[in-house]
Motif scaffolding. Structure first.
Motif, PDB file in Angstrom:
ATOM      1  N   ILE A 176      39.885  34.457 -40.163  1.00  0.00           N
ATOM      2  CA  ILE A 176      39.654  33.223 -40.905  1.00  0.00           C
ATOM      3  C   ILE A 176      39.426  33.577 -42.373  1.00  0.00           C
ATOM      4  O   ILE A 176      38.420  34.200 -42.728  1.00  0.00           O
ATOM      5  N   THR A 177      40.357  33.197 -43.216  1.00  0.00           N
ATOM      6  CA  THR A 177      40.259  33.468 -44.652  1.00  0.00           C
ATOM      7  C   THR A 177      39.086  32.676 -45.233  1.00  0.00           C
ATOM      8  O   THR A 177      38.949  31.490 -44.943  1.00  0.00           O
ATOM      9  N   PRO A 178      38.242  33.331 -46.048  1.00  0.00           N
ATOM     10  CA  PRO A 178      37.174  32.568 -46.692  1.00  0.00           C
ATOM     11  C   PRO A 178      37.773  31.448 -47.552  1.00  0.00           C
ATOM     12  O   PRO A 178      38.633  31.701 -48.393  1.00  0.00           O
ATOM     13  N   ASN A 207      36.333  30.730 -33.693  1.00  0.00           N
ATOM     14  CA  ASN A 207      36.625  30.379 -35.083  1.00  0.00           C
ATOM     15  C   ASN A 207      35.363  29.967 -35.841  1.00  0.00           C
ATOM     16  O   ASN A 207      35.221  30.282 -37.024  1.00  0.00           O
ATOM     17  N   GLN A 208      34.451  29.277 -35.181  1.00  0.00           N
ATOM     18  CA  GLN A 208      33.192  28.908 -35.837  1.00  0.00           C
ATOM     19  C   GLN A 208      32.381  30.152 -36.185  1.00  0.00           C
ATOM     20  O   GLN A 208      31.774  30.217 -37.247  1.00  0.00           O
ATOM     21  N   ILE A 209      32.389  31.141 -35.302  1.00  0.00           N
ATOM     22  CA  ILE A 209      31.644  32.369 -35.574  1.00  0.00           C
ATOM     23  C   ILE A 209      32.275  33.130 -36.739  1.00  0.00           C
ATOM     24  O   ILE A 209      31.567  33.626 -37.616  1.00  0.00           O
ATOM     25  N   TRP A 210      33.611  33.194 -36.791  1.00  0.00           N
ATOM     26  CA  TRP A 210      34.256  33.843 -37.932  1.00  0.00           C
ATOM     27  C   TRP A 210      33.937  33.087 -39.221  1.00  0.00           C
ATOM     28  O   TRP A 210      33.712  33.703 -40.271  1.00  0.00           O
ATOM     29  N   SER A 211      33.902  31.761 -39.162  1.00  0.00           N
ATOM     30  CA  SER A 211      33.527  30.975 -40.345  1.00  0.00           C
ATOM     31  C   SER A 211      32.070  31.228 -40.710  1.00  0.00           C
ATOM     32  O   SER A 211      31.716  31.266 -41.893  1.00  0.00           O
ATOM     33  N   LEU A 212      31.236  31.430 -39.706  1.00  0.00           N
ATOM     34  CA  LEU A 212      29.830  31.766 -39.960  1.00  0.00           C
ATOM     35  C   LEU A 212      29.730  33.116 -40.661  1.00  0.00           C
ATOM     36  O   LEU A 212      28.913  33.290 -41.572  1.00  0.00           O
ATOM     37  N   VAL A 213      30.565  34.074 -40.274  1.00  0.00           N
ATOM     38  CA  VAL A 213      30.610  35.368 -40.974  1.00  0.00           C
ATOM     39  C   VAL A 213      30.941  35.126 -42.447  1.00  0.00           C
ATOM     40  O   VAL A 213      30.292  35.683 -43.343  1.00  0.00           O
ATOM     41  N   ASN A 214      31.933  34.286 -42.717  1.00  0.00           N
ATOM     42  CA  ASN A 214      32.291  33.969 -44.104  1.00  0.00           C
ATOM     43  C   ASN A 214      31.118  33.323 -44.841  1.00  0.00           C
ATOM     44  O   ASN A 214      30.845  33.658 -45.993  1.00  0.00           O
ATOM     45  N   TYR A 215      30.429  32.404 -44.175  1.00  0.00           N
ATOM     46  CA  TYR A 215      29.298  31.734 -44.816  1.00  0.00           C
ATOM     47  C   TYR A 215      28.165  32.717 -45.110  1.00  0.00           C
ATOM     48  O   TYR A 215      27.609  32.729 -46.206  1.00  0.00           O
ATOM     49  N   ILE A 262      33.812  28.011 -45.197  1.00  0.00           N
ATOM     50  CA  ILE A 262      32.404  28.116 -45.599  1.00  0.00           C
ATOM     51  C   ILE A 262      31.631  26.884 -45.125  1.00  0.00           C
ATOM     52  O   ILE A 262      30.517  26.985 -44.613  1.00  0.00           O
ATOM     53  N   ALA A 263      32.232  25.707 -45.256  1.00  0.00           N
ATOM     54  CA  ALA A 263      31.584  24.468 -44.810  1.00  0.00           C
ATOM     55  C   ALA A 263      31.351  24.481 -43.299  1.00  0.00           C
ATOM     56  O   ALA A 263      30.291  24.070 -42.815  1.00  0.00           O
ATOM     57  N   GLU A 264      32.340  24.962 -42.544  1.00  0.00           N
ATOM     58  CA  GLU A 264      32.199  25.059 -41.088  1.00  0.00           C
ATOM     59  C   GLU A 264      31.093  26.046 -40.722  1.00  0.00           C
ATOM     60  O   GLU A 264      30.257  25.789 -39.857  1.00  0.00           O
ATOM     61  N   PHE A 278      30.412  39.725 -36.706  1.00  0.00           N
ATOM     62  CA  PHE A 278      30.900  38.874 -35.622  1.00  0.00           C
ATOM     63  C   PHE A 278      30.245  39.272 -34.300  1.00  0.00           C
ATOM     64  O   PHE A 278      29.791  38.424 -33.535  1.00  0.00           O
ATOM     65  N   ASP A 279      30.185  40.568 -34.041  1.00  0.00           N
ATOM     66  CA  ASP A 279      29.593  41.075 -32.802  1.00  0.00           C
ATOM     67  C   ASP A 279      28.103  40.746 -32.719  1.00  0.00           C
ATOM     68  O   ASP A 279      27.616  40.309 -31.674  1.00  0.00           O
ATOM     69  N   ILE A 280      27.379  40.940 -33.804  1.00  0.00           N
ATOM     70  CA  ILE A 280      25.937  40.648 -33.829  1.00  0.00           C
ATOM     71  C   ILE A 280      25.703  39.166 -33.595  1.00  0.00           C
ATOM     72  O   ILE A 280      24.851  38.774 -32.791  1.00  0.00           O
ATOM     73  N   ILE A 281      26.462  38.315 -34.295  1.00  0.00           N
ATOM     74  CA  ILE A 281      26.295  36.874 -34.149  1.00  0.00           C
ATOM     75  C   ILE A 281      26.677  36.440 -32.732  1.00  0.00           C
ATOM     76  O   ILE A 281      25.959  35.657 -32.102  1.00  0.00           O
ATOM     77  N   SER A 282      27.772  36.944 -32.221  1.00  0.00           N
ATOM     78  CA  SER A 282      28.255  36.548 -30.897  1.00  0.00           C
ATOM     79  C   SER A 282      27.309  36.967 -29.779  1.00  0.00           C
ATOM     80  O   SER A 282      27.050  36.199 -28.853  1.00  0.00           O
ATOM     81  N   ASN A 283      26.814  38.207 -29.854  1.00  0.00           N
ATOM     82  CA  ASN A 283      26.053  38.790 -28.753  1.00  0.00           C
ATOM     83  C   ASN A 283      24.554  38.875 -28.976  1.00  0.00           C
ATOM     84  O   ASN A 283      23.810  39.245 -28.077  1.00  0.00           O
ATOM     85  N   GLY A 284      24.106  38.569 -30.195  1.00  0.00           N
ATOM     86  CA  GLY A 284      22.692  38.700 -30.508  1.00  0.00           C
ATOM     87  C   GLY A 284      22.336  40.151 -30.764  1.00  0.00           C
ATOM     88  O   GLY A 284      23.133  41.055 -30.532  1.00  0.00           O
TER      89      GLY A 284
END
Length: 141
Positions: A41-43, A119-127, A48-50, A99-105
């Protein structure tokens, strides 16, 4: 506070090591395929909003509205989540690791993987990355 709740809280907190212990335990244990995973997901303003939507609902309580690790829960429980606005600290993580940390804790942080889409998690990485660097983005569509 009931005795059972107090015992549960003490057990939960003791199961989580200090931030330094957790970081040390995790260093070097991340598989190469996770580290090298690229964010598809390109920043962008939309991405970023997502990511901000997910962050606001699930992350600000600990990580704070500014990503500085000073959310209400973190402060009250004397936790020290990372400061996402520290560019030097953020450079230590690849997008794949985030992504791994966010996905798995990690440590006491719960997994986001069952609450958000890939896709939301990748957008969260961008944010999360946007806290540390000022990105020039096209306007949201």
């Amino acid at each position: 506070m009931s005795r059972q709740l107090a015992v549960l809280l003490i057990f939960a907190l003791s199961a989580v090591g200090s931030p330094a212990q957790e970081a040390k335990k995790e260093q070097g244990n991340t598989p190469a395929e996770v580290v090298s995973r690229k964010n598809p997901i390109t920043p962008s303003a939309n991405s970023i909003a997502e990511g901000k939507k997910v962050f606001t609902v699930d992350c600000t309580m600990c990580h704070g509205e500014q990503g500085d690790g000073k959310g209400e829960v973190a402060v009250s429980m004397k936790l020290t989540p990372p400061d996402f606005s520290d560019e030097t600290a953020m450079k230590k993580f690849t997008d794949g690791e985030l992504f791994d940390i966010i996905s798995n804790g990690r440590g006491g942080m719960p997994a986001e993987g069952k609450r958000a889409s890939t896709n939301q998690i990748w957008s969260l990485v961008n944010y999360v990355r946007s806290f540390a660097k000022k990105i020039s983005l096209p306007a949201a569509k």
